[in-house]
Write an enzyme that holds these catalytic residues in place. Structure first.
Site, short mmCIF file in Angstrom:
data_model
loop_
_atom_site.label_atom_id
_atom_site.label_comp_id
_atom_site.label_asym_id
_atom_site.label_seq_id
_atom_site.Cartn_x
_atom_site.Cartn_y
_atom_site.Cartn_z
NE ARG A 64 -4.08 -2.23 0.42
CZ ARG A 64 -4.63 -2.81 -0.71
NH1 ARG A 64 -4.19 -2.54 -1.78
NH2 ARG A 64 -5.62 -3.50 -0.38
CG ASN A 94 -2.70 -3.07 -6.25
OD1 ASN A 94 -1.74 -3.31 -5.70
ND2 ASN A 94 -3.94 -3.30 -5.82
CG ASP A 152 -3.37 -8.55 -8.08
OD1 ASP A 152 -3.87 -9.51 -8.24
OD2 ASP A 152 -3.42 -7.89 -6.84
CG ASN A 278 -12.11 -9.29 -7.18
OD1 ASN A 278 -12.45 -10.35 -7.71
ND2 ASN A 278 -11.85 -8.35 -7.73
CG ASP A 305 -5.01 -10.91 -2.73
OD1 ASP A 305 -4.29 -10.08 -2.90
OD2 ASP A 305 -6.07 -11.24 -3.19
CG PHE A 323 -13.61 -6.59 -4.07
CD1 PHE A 323 -14.26 -7.74 -3.85
CD2 PHE A 323 -13.76 -5.60 -4.99
CE1 PHE A 323 -15.53 -7.65 -4.69
CE2 PHE A 323 -14.95 -5.83 -5.81
CZ PHE A 323 -15.69 -6.84 -5.81
#
Length: 426
Positions: A64, A94, A152, A278, A305, A323
């Site tokens: 993050r 991401n 991803d 997800n 994940d 998610f």
């Protein structure tokens, strides 16, 4: 500095325990034996007759940072990994900014070098800003340290874009790692399409949303010769497609997450965001296929994940919550408790799926407990049972439905390059 880990047990291929002490020096394993009494050590740690394993390897985490540090930071995310027994993690791109240029990736590695307490391999995106159709400069990103390429969080929607990305990844000899999700089949879904979604009055996500894109991609992987890796497989159809592709000689590998092995949509008690992930929790038939896929080698490894979010974000309905589920601190414990102690998996299989195999399929120098290798080591308590307690998490995220579950296999110590980075007694 000479370090000794004494009074340990190592799991063998016969699923038996062998007594062992480990001599660590200069960041590597210098010796594995039962008598180092003639040597003098600077530090001695007692494994208390518990399990010593190679440090676990997680090829799918979200740290993050930068951009979303209220959810997690590189420091807290890698501390969480260490608390779970992981010594190498592979971080998704991401982020904000997305590390889609060599300059951005280099800046991200500077942050990692400053704050990470375990080894971090950083993914680079397939396309600029993840959601575009413009390919990144893979050669430049590889030179800057990209571990592999992935978008991803979103699927690559255009077959032509995926084909060109695979061709270039094959040229760079790096893996193309896919979150498979066809947006045209989503229909606003927030959980698995089935009786539970109907009962809760929530829009469902079709299994074909995932499996149809895998089917497309394995054909493209065959055409390009790329190493194609599938993230968080969740449906029986996906397992079937991957199995068939492997039999056809396509270079495809796959991972499964602990929550998809442990839970189904029938376990969801109410419309509560902690259960939203997800891909979503699927049906019992899917869960059975995932377990079978692990056992027969269709699925290669287990990856968490780990996806932390802020408390307020997740503490709401499926329709509003993002998610994601955290998993770094609970993965080994949950798998050990619910599959090894019940006899469904052997301990050696789990260690293989969570250390040696992920390292092997991505060519990482990790995942083995042998003399001369990096002293990346975890020590687990297989006897004492305790409940998963979010107040003890190192992660900033506590978004998991496993809170309160009793587990064994909790981490006692984690060493990275021979240095103690987590000690339960501290």
């Amino acid at each position: 500095m000479k370090t000794l880990i004494k009074n340990g047990n190592i799991s063998t291929t016969k699923n038996e325990m062998t007594k062992a002490d480990l001599w660590l020096e200069d960041g590597i394993i210098k010796g594995i034996g039962t008598d180092f009494s003639e040597l003098e050590f600077d530090q001695v740690y007692d494994a208390k007759n518990q399990l010593i394993t190679p440090g676990l390897v997680d090829v799918h985490v979200h740290l993050r940072e930068p951009g979303f540090t209220y959810k997690e930071t590189i420091k807290t995310g890698t501390q969480a990994a260490a608390r779970g027994g992981f010594t190498t993690v592979c971080a998704m791109p991401n982020l904000d900014p997305v590390p889609d240029t060599a300059e951005k990736l280099t800046a991200l590695y500077d942050l990692i070098k400053k704050d990470a307490v375990v080894h971090v391999k950083q993914y680079a995106p397939i396309t600029e800003k993840l959601r575009s159709e413009v390919l990144t400069d893979q050669a430049a990103l590889k030179k800057a340290g990209a571990f592999a390429f992935t978008n991803d969080g979103v699927g690559v929607q255009t077959a032509g874009t995926m084909y060109l990305a695979m061709k270039e990844a094959a040229k760079q000899n790096l893996a193309l790692v896919a979150h498979t999700e066809d947006d045209s089949l989503l229909f606003g879904g927030v959980m698995h399409q089935g009786k539970v979604s109907e009962r809760l009055g929530l829009p469902g996500i079709l299994s074909a949303t995932e499996s149809s894109q895998i089917a497309r991609d394995v054909i493209l992987a065959e055409a390009t010769g790329v190493h194609y890796h599938v993230c968080h497989v969740s449906t029986k159809e996906s397992v079937r497609v991957i199995r068939d592709a492997k039999r056809a000689g396509v270079h495809v590998t796959a991972e499964v997450s602990p929550h998809h092995l442990l839970l189904t949509d029938e376990d969801i008690p109410a419309d509560f965001g902690y259960w939203k992930m997800n891909p979503p929790l699927r049906a019992k038939a899917d869960q059975a296929a995932l377990i079978e896929g692990l056992l027969d080698g269709t699925i290669d490894c287990i990856a968490t994940d780990h996806a932390p979010h802020g408390f307020e974000e997740k503490n709401q309905s499926f329709l509003k919550a993002p998610f994601g589920i955290v998993g770094s601190e609970t993965a080994f414990q949950l798998i050990y408790t619910h599959f090894v102690t019940t006899g469904r998996f052997t301990l050696e299989q789990v260690i293989d799926w969570m250390s040696r195999k992920p390292a092997e399929i991505f060519g990482l120098t990790a995942g083995t407990l042998t003399v001369g290798q990096a002293a990346d080591i975890a020590v687990f308590d297989l006897d004492h049972e305790e409940k998963i307690d979010e107040h003890k998490f190192a992660s900033l995220g506590v978004n998991t439905p496993f809170i309160g579950w009793p587990v064994k296999g909790n981490t006692l110590m984690t060493f990275v390059d021979g240095q103690l980075v987590y000690n339960k007694e501290d």
